[in-house]
Motif scaffolding. Structure first.
Motif, short mmCIF file in Angstrom:
data_model
loop_
_atom_site.label_atom_id
_atom_site.label_comp_id
_atom_site.label_asym_id
_atom_site.label_seq_id
_atom_site.Cartn_x
_atom_site.Cartn_y
_atom_site.Cartn_z
N LYS A 179 2.35 -9.24 4.01
CA LYS A 179 2.16 -9.49 2.58
C LYS A 179 2.22 -8.18 1.77
N GLN A 203 4.32 -5.95 2.00
CA GLN A 203 5.72 -5.62 1.72
C GLN A 203 6.25 -6.36 0.49
N PHE A 204 5.41 -7.26 -0.08
CA PHE A 204 5.88 -8.11 -1.17
C PHE A 204 4.98 -7.98 -2.41
N GLY A 251 6.08 -12.35 -6.21
CA GLY A 251 5.54 -11.60 -5.10
C GLY A 251 4.05 -11.81 -4.90
N TYR A 287 0.59 -15.78 -3.97
CA TYR A 287 2.00 -15.39 -3.96
C TYR A 287 2.74 -16.22 -5.00
N ARG A 302 11.78 -13.01 -4.60
CA ARG A 302 11.62 -12.63 -3.20
C ARG A 302 10.79 -13.66 -2.45
N PRO A 344 9.27 -14.23 1.91
CA PRO A 344 9.35 -13.89 3.34
C PRO A 344 10.41 -14.73 4.02
#
Length: 279
Positions: free
Chosen positions: A55, A57-58, A67, A89, A96, A98
């Motif tokens: 998480k 990374q976002f 994100g 999120y 974006r 995952p």
């Protein structure tokens, strides 16, 4: 206050659904097209994401608002002293996601948005004629090809006992959008405020859908449909030590849609995001 539980397949479903929205700001749907199997997969997959370091990374983009929002950057409800006890999120099809979650999340987003379009048609069908005249265009056309509808994947972490005094999972608030579509998580906690100021539990049987009116529909209907205050209180007992995932879909019009003499979607959204400290 009587929030109606409406069978989506019943002949009188549209009328009963809109009646409940008018009286309470909320309605609950059963026997709807979204499957429990699909929701269970989403809950489990997103729980694994929030439990991982992926998480980080976002981290959310302040400009695009897509994100991951941590507990430190979570929103503070208008008028509240503490941040909500949650992380979340923001998923948009253009944003974006995952890799392992992109396909199932996109599929759910599309199906839930299609269902929500039907619900908006029901709302317009059972709006009084003088209220219909207030809509700048048909309600369902407001969201046709919109890039703004938001799927917020909420994670309420287990409580630790060290939470700030008075902090709750989601303080009393009203939603910003037209309608919110929320699959029930089969756990108590979601409450709605009635006209006398009392807090009442919203039915939460697993597999049902909780639908509520947002400020934009209240604005577009000149106040005919009420955007009702609601909250998520902290669980007690064993439930306090469990995570909880929630999947509200916030149905937003296109940016240039005129809601009223005062606001377009874009101007209204900007005003509210500033109030929440997210902009």
């Amino acid at each position: 206050m009587n929030i109606q539980v409406v069978d989506f397949t019943a002949a009188n479903a549209p009328e009963c659904f809109v009646q409940s929205l008018k009286e309470t700001g909320f309605a609950v749907l059963i026997n709807h097209p979204l499957t429990s199997e699909q929701l269970t997969e989403l809950y489990q997959s997103w729980q694994a994401f929030f439990d991982s370091d992926e998480k980080q990374q976002f981290i959310f983009d302040p400009a695009k608002q897509d994100g991951f929002f941590s507990t430190e950057t979570s929103e503070t409800a208008k008028g509240a002293k503490n941040k909500d006890l949650k992380e979340f999120y923001h998923y948009y099809p253009w944003g974006r996601a995952p890799q392992a979650l992109a396909s199932i999340t996109q599929s759910y987003y599309q199906q839930a948005s299609q269902l929500a379009s039907t619900l908006l048609d029901w709302v317009e069908q059972y709006s009084p004629e003088n209220i219909k005249q207030c809509y700048s265009q048909s309600l369902s056309s407001m969201i046709d090809s919109t890039p703004n509808t938001l799927l917020r994947v909420l994670h309420y972490p287990p409580l630790t006992g060290d939470e700030p005094e008075g902090a709750v999972r989601a303080a009393a608030h009203e939603d910003i959008n037209l309608l919110t579509v929320l699959p029930a998580a089969n756990e108590a906690g979601l409450q709605v405020k009635d006209k006398t100021g009392n807090w009442l539990d919203v039915p939460c049987d697993y597999g049902s859908l909780v639908i509520n009116i947002g400020d934009m529909l209240q604005e577009a209907s000149q106040g005919y449909f009420p955007s009702t205050s609601h909250r998520v209180i902290n669980p007690e007992g064993k439930a306090a030590f469990k995570s909880r995932i929630a999947l509200p879909l916030f149905l937003h019009p296109k940016s240039d849609v005129v809601l009223s003499d005062r606001h377009t979607q874009a101007s209204y959204l900007l005003e509210r995001l500033k109030e929440l400290g997210l902009k």
